[in-house]
Design an enzyme around this catalytic site. Structure first.
Site, mmCIF file in Angstrom:
data_model
loop_
_atom_site.group_PDB
_atom_site.id
_atom_site.type_symbol
_atom_site.label_atom_id
_atom_site.label_comp_id
_atom_site.label_asym_id
_atom_site.label_seq_id
_atom_site.Cartn_x
_atom_site.Cartn_y
_atom_site.Cartn_z
ATOM 1 N N GLY A 88 0.828 -1.191 0.000
ATOM 2 C CA GLY A 88 0.000 0.000 0.000
ATOM 3 C C GLY A 88 0.865 1.243 0.000
ATOM 4 O O GLY A 88 2.056 1.206 -0.329
ATOM 5 N N ALA A 126 -9.223 3.893 -0.471
ATOM 6 C CA ALA A 126 -9.407 5.164 0.236
ATOM 7 C C ALA A 126 -10.034 6.197 -0.689
ATOM 8 O O ALA A 126 -9.517 6.463 -1.772
ATOM 9 C CB ALA A 126 -8.063 5.668 0.764
ATOM 10 N N GLY A 147 -11.586 9.554 0.492
ATOM 11 C CA GLY A 147 -11.621 10.960 0.862
ATOM 12 C C GLY A 147 -10.430 11.770 0.415
ATOM 13 O O GLY A 147 -10.571 12.752 -0.312
ATOM 14 N N GLU A 195 -13.041 17.466 5.713
ATOM 15 C CA GLU A 195 -13.716 16.318 6.302
ATOM 16 C C GLU A 195 -13.941 16.567 7.788
ATOM 17 O O GLU A 195 -13.554 17.617 8.326
ATOM 18 C CB GLU A 195 -12.902 15.035 6.080
ATOM 19 C CG GLU A 195 -12.793 14.646 4.617
ATOM 20 C CD GLU A 195 -12.227 13.256 4.411
ATOM 21 O OE1 GLU A 195 -11.873 12.608 5.407
ATOM 22 O OE2 GLU A 195 -12.160 12.812 3.260
ATOM 23 N N ASP A 204 -1.995 -9.518 9.751
ATOM 24 C CA ASP A 204 -0.861 -10.452 9.707
ATOM 25 C C ASP A 204 0.430 -9.841 10.249
ATOM 26 O O ASP A 204 1.168 -10.487 10.999
ATOM 27 C CB ASP A 204 -0.627 -10.924 8.267
ATOM 28 C CG ASP A 204 -1.855 -11.573 7.667
ATOM 29 O OD1 ASP A 204 -2.430 -12.453 8.322
ATOM 30 O OD2 ASP A 204 -2.242 -11.197 6.551
ATOM 31 N N HIS A 214 -16.138 3.618 10.645
ATOM 32 C CA HIS A 214 -16.579 4.698 9.759
ATOM 33 C C HIS A 214 -18.093 4.805 9.879
ATOM 34 O O HIS A 214 -18.812 3.801 9.797
ATOM 35 C CB HIS A 214 -16.178 4.420 8.313
ATOM 36 C CG HIS A 214 -16.233 5.647 7.456
ATOM 37 N ND1 HIS A 214 -17.424 6.190 7.033
ATOM 38 C CD2 HIS A 214 -15.256 6.453 6.971
ATOM 39 C CE1 HIS A 214 -17.172 7.272 6.313
ATOM 40 N NE2 HIS A 214 -15.866 7.456 6.265
ATOM 41 N N ARG A 242 -15.368 11.190 14.098
ATOM 42 C CA ARG A 242 -16.031 9.979 13.623
ATOM 43 C C ARG A 242 -16.658 9.160 14.744
ATOM 44 O O ARG A 242 -17.717 8.553 14.564
ATOM 45 C CB ARG A 242 -15.045 9.115 12.831
ATOM 46 C CG ARG A 242 -14.739 9.688 11.472
ATOM 47 C CD ARG A 242 -13.745 8.840 10.716
ATOM 48 N NE ARG A 242 -13.578 9.339 9.351
ATOM 49 C CZ ARG A 242 -12.735 8.833 8.474
ATOM 50 N NH1 ARG A 242 -11.978 7.808 8.822
ATOM 51 N NH2 ARG A 242 -12.639 9.333 7.254
ATOM 52 N N HIS A 271 -13.331 0.163 10.311
ATOM 53 C CA HIS A 271 -12.642 0.860 9.226
ATOM 54 C C HIS A 271 -11.127 0.946 9.386
ATOM 55 O O HIS A 271 -10.394 0.699 8.444
ATOM 56 C CB HIS A 271 -13.232 2.276 9.115
ATOM 57 C CG HIS A 271 -12.649 3.111 8.023
ATOM 58 N ND1 HIS A 271 -12.643 2.708 6.709
ATOM 59 C CD2 HIS A 271 -12.060 4.344 8.052
ATOM 60 C CE1 HIS A 271 -12.086 3.657 5.961
ATOM 61 N NE2 HIS A 271 -11.702 4.634 6.750
ATOM 62 N N ARG A 287 -8.475 8.613 15.015
ATOM 63 C CA ARG A 287 -7.776 9.214 13.870
ATOM 64 C C ARG A 287 -8.572 10.366 13.260
ATOM 65 O O ARG A 287 -9.769 10.263 13.035
ATOM 66 C CB ARG A 287 -7.542 8.138 12.802
ATOM 67 C CG ARG A 287 -6.917 8.665 11.520
ATOM 68 C CD ARG A 287 -6.654 7.526 10.565
ATOM 69 N NE ARG A 287 -7.870 6.925 10.067
ATOM 70 C CZ ARG A 287 -8.509 7.306 8.946
ATOM 71 N NH1 ARG A 287 -8.051 8.319 8.252
ATOM 72 N NH2 ARG A 287 -9.594 6.676 8.552
#
Length: 533
Positions: free
Chosen positions: A28, A61, A63, A128, A224, A245, A291, A352, A387
């Site tokens: 990622g 992702a 946003g 956001e 993992d 979320h 959130r 999330h 977060r």
């Protein structure tokens, strides 16, 4: 090596072996940016990923990525918003590192080839929840992660110093006397174990939201890296803080589809089953509250109305603007039979993001020499108990770069000691798929956004019931995943049961308020078996 320390039977002397200065585990944003920084420094890098290189949480992702680059913004404002969202547990020094480096990381992404949305020639900045300024850089309206993944993947595939190994599953880290020498890896296509020796091993394996049945993550997000690091003697921290979320649409096929917070930033409202807007009753910022506040408000409204969801209302936003800024969301909902410009969209919270993970310092170093971690697999202290939206991609970028800055002085020629495992027999009669589903259901019930002692105790009891699996060898990646999920789930429940307060994303019905004595972190370290070899 003591029985149970590793998941499979192996002897490194009998396996295919490769050696690299850098071994990056995960593909990622954090993993590929680590590879980018290392290759720029002239180092060879192996990137292993258990699926395809672009099958990541990053690619999902929507946003954006947060950076204080607007004329009315500053790193100080970004820092204040991040600390406020972290509910007293975000580390101010780590947050300062993040906000100061963020603008330069945006420039790095542009250099790699990422194409972000612009307005009048300048980067178009959105807002956001819990942000006081417009600072969210986005691409394709609501496809920011996919664009960052595309750009980094294209770069990595083309770079001569980067070798990508797809379908290579991390089994365990090879650690002796608190030094990491690389990793034991399962080549899925070849059906064989391999050893990757490395001077620097970097965990960028992402999160573990797949511990929950209702989640926003791709199937690869099973914790993992966290489990492997824990077995290897690294610290895990803040495992009780799982972010849910608030606005997730469940598609007809049963899979969850996240509806970006930026839609609420554009003015979309939340309505309950009676058609009433309710968020102003819960927080002064309304739909743009943190959130955890929005999630619990939605659950409370669902409980009051005995309803399966609440509704997202974007009907008052011009249709052309919705389609221009949220093309992926609009198209996905249309395929499911919803016209976002004319209809209310049913949404519920879903697991999330993990704020917790492998504990690191400000350079990504873990408690095991030679082992680093970054991205969602790591716990840098940036997020604290909750977060701030769009800080996750940036955290991966910032701390991946810092890993390489630190490791330049640590690259060393390592010996290749022999590692082996006591012979273990595979378990008989275990239905791995059924066990995974049962664990997810237990986690949904017992470790969700609203927690009780009985529910958390049920999770611990379930994980304890299956602890005996550790005395047997795993035969397939699916079995390895389930064992990792059980390991991480038990730590989530144990930490959540120990934290007798509510803070950020962690909410206890029996302790509904924060307590000053709990303004501290819970850290796990598995001390048995460490240093054996």
């Amino acid at each position: 090596m003591a029985a149970g320390r590793y998941l499979v039977n192996f002897d490194t002397a009998e396996l295919d072996q490769d050696a690299f200065p850098y071994l990056v585990i995960g593909s990622g944003v954090a993993g590929l940016f680590t590879a980018w920084a290392a290759a720029r420094a002239g180092q060879r890098v192996a990137v292993i990923t258990k699926s395809t290189v672009d099958d990541t949480t990053t690619a999902h992702a929507q946003g954006g990525v947060a950076a204080a680059i607007g004329a009315e913004d500053s790193p100080l404002f970004h820092l204040e918003d991040t600390l406020a969202a972290g509910a007293g547990l975000a580390d101010a020094e780590a947050v300062q590192v993040l906000v100061d480096a963020a603008p330069a990381r945006i420039r790095s992404l542009l250099e790699v080839g990422a194409c972000f949305d612009r307005a009048d020639g300048e980067l178009d900045l959105g807002r956001e929840g819990a942000h006081s300024r417009n600072r969210v850089v986005h691409a394709g309206g609501d496809a920011t992660g996919a664009e960052i993944q595309r750009a980094l993947t294209a770069w990595a595939r083309a770079h001569p110093l980067v070798e990508i190994y797809e379908g290579h599953y991390l089994v365990d880290l090879l650690v002796r006397e608190r030094v990491c020498y690389g990793a034991l890896v399962y080549d899925v296509a070849g059906g064989r174990l391999r050893v990757f020796w490395a001077a620097v091993s970097v965990l960028a394996t992402g999160g573990a939201a797949r511990l929950f049945r209702h989640n926003t993550n791709p199937p690869v997000a099973t914790g993992d890296g966290m489990a492997a690091a824990y077995r290897a003697g690294a610290d895990l921290m803040d495992m009780e803080f799982v972010q849910f979320h608030p606005t997730v649409f469940r598609r007809p096929d049963g899979e969850a589809f996240l509806i970006s917070e930026r839609l609420r930033g554009e003015g979309a409202l939340l309505l309950n089953g009676r058609g009433e807007r309710f968020m102003p009753r819960y927080h002064e910022r309304g739909e743009l509250a943190p959130r955890d506040v929005v999630t619990r408000a939605i659950l409370e409204e669902m409980r009051r109305d005995n309803a399966p969801s609440v509704y997202l209302d974007a009907r008052h936003i011009p249709a052309a603007r919705l389609h221009a800024r949220f093309p992926t969301i609009a198209a996905t909902l249309a395929r499911a039979g919803f016209d976002i410009t004319r209809e209310l969209v049913p949404v519920t919270p879903a697991a999330h993001y993990f704020m917790g993970g492998v504990r690191t310092d400000l350079h990504g170093r873990t408690a095991v020499e030679g082992l680093y971690a970054c991205g969602e697999a790591a716990c840098t202290g940036v997020h604290g108990a909750n977060r701030l939206a769009s800080n996750s991609l940036m955290e991966g970028l910032v701390f991946a770069g810092r890993v390489v800055e630190d490791a330049r002085d640590r690259l060393r020629g390592l010996g290749r000691p022999r590692f082996c495992c006591d012979t273990l027999l595979p378990p008989a009669g275990v239905d791995t798929a059924a066990l995974r589903t049962a664990l997810q259901e237990v986690m949904d019930t017992g470790a969700g956004p609203v927690r009780t002692p009985d529910g958390l105790g049920g999770v611990l009891a379930f994980c304890e019931e299956w602890r005996w699996l550790g005395r047997h060898a795993a035969a397939t990646p699916a079995e390895m995943e389930v064992r990792n999920m059980l390991e991480v789930a038990g730590l989530v429940a144990e930490a959540a049961l120990a934290r007798t307060e509510s803070r950020g994303a962690h909410f206890r019905v029996d302790f509904p308020a924060p307590r000053a004595r709990w303004q501290k972190h819970i850290v796990f370290r598995r001390v048995n078996n460490v240093g054996a070899g």
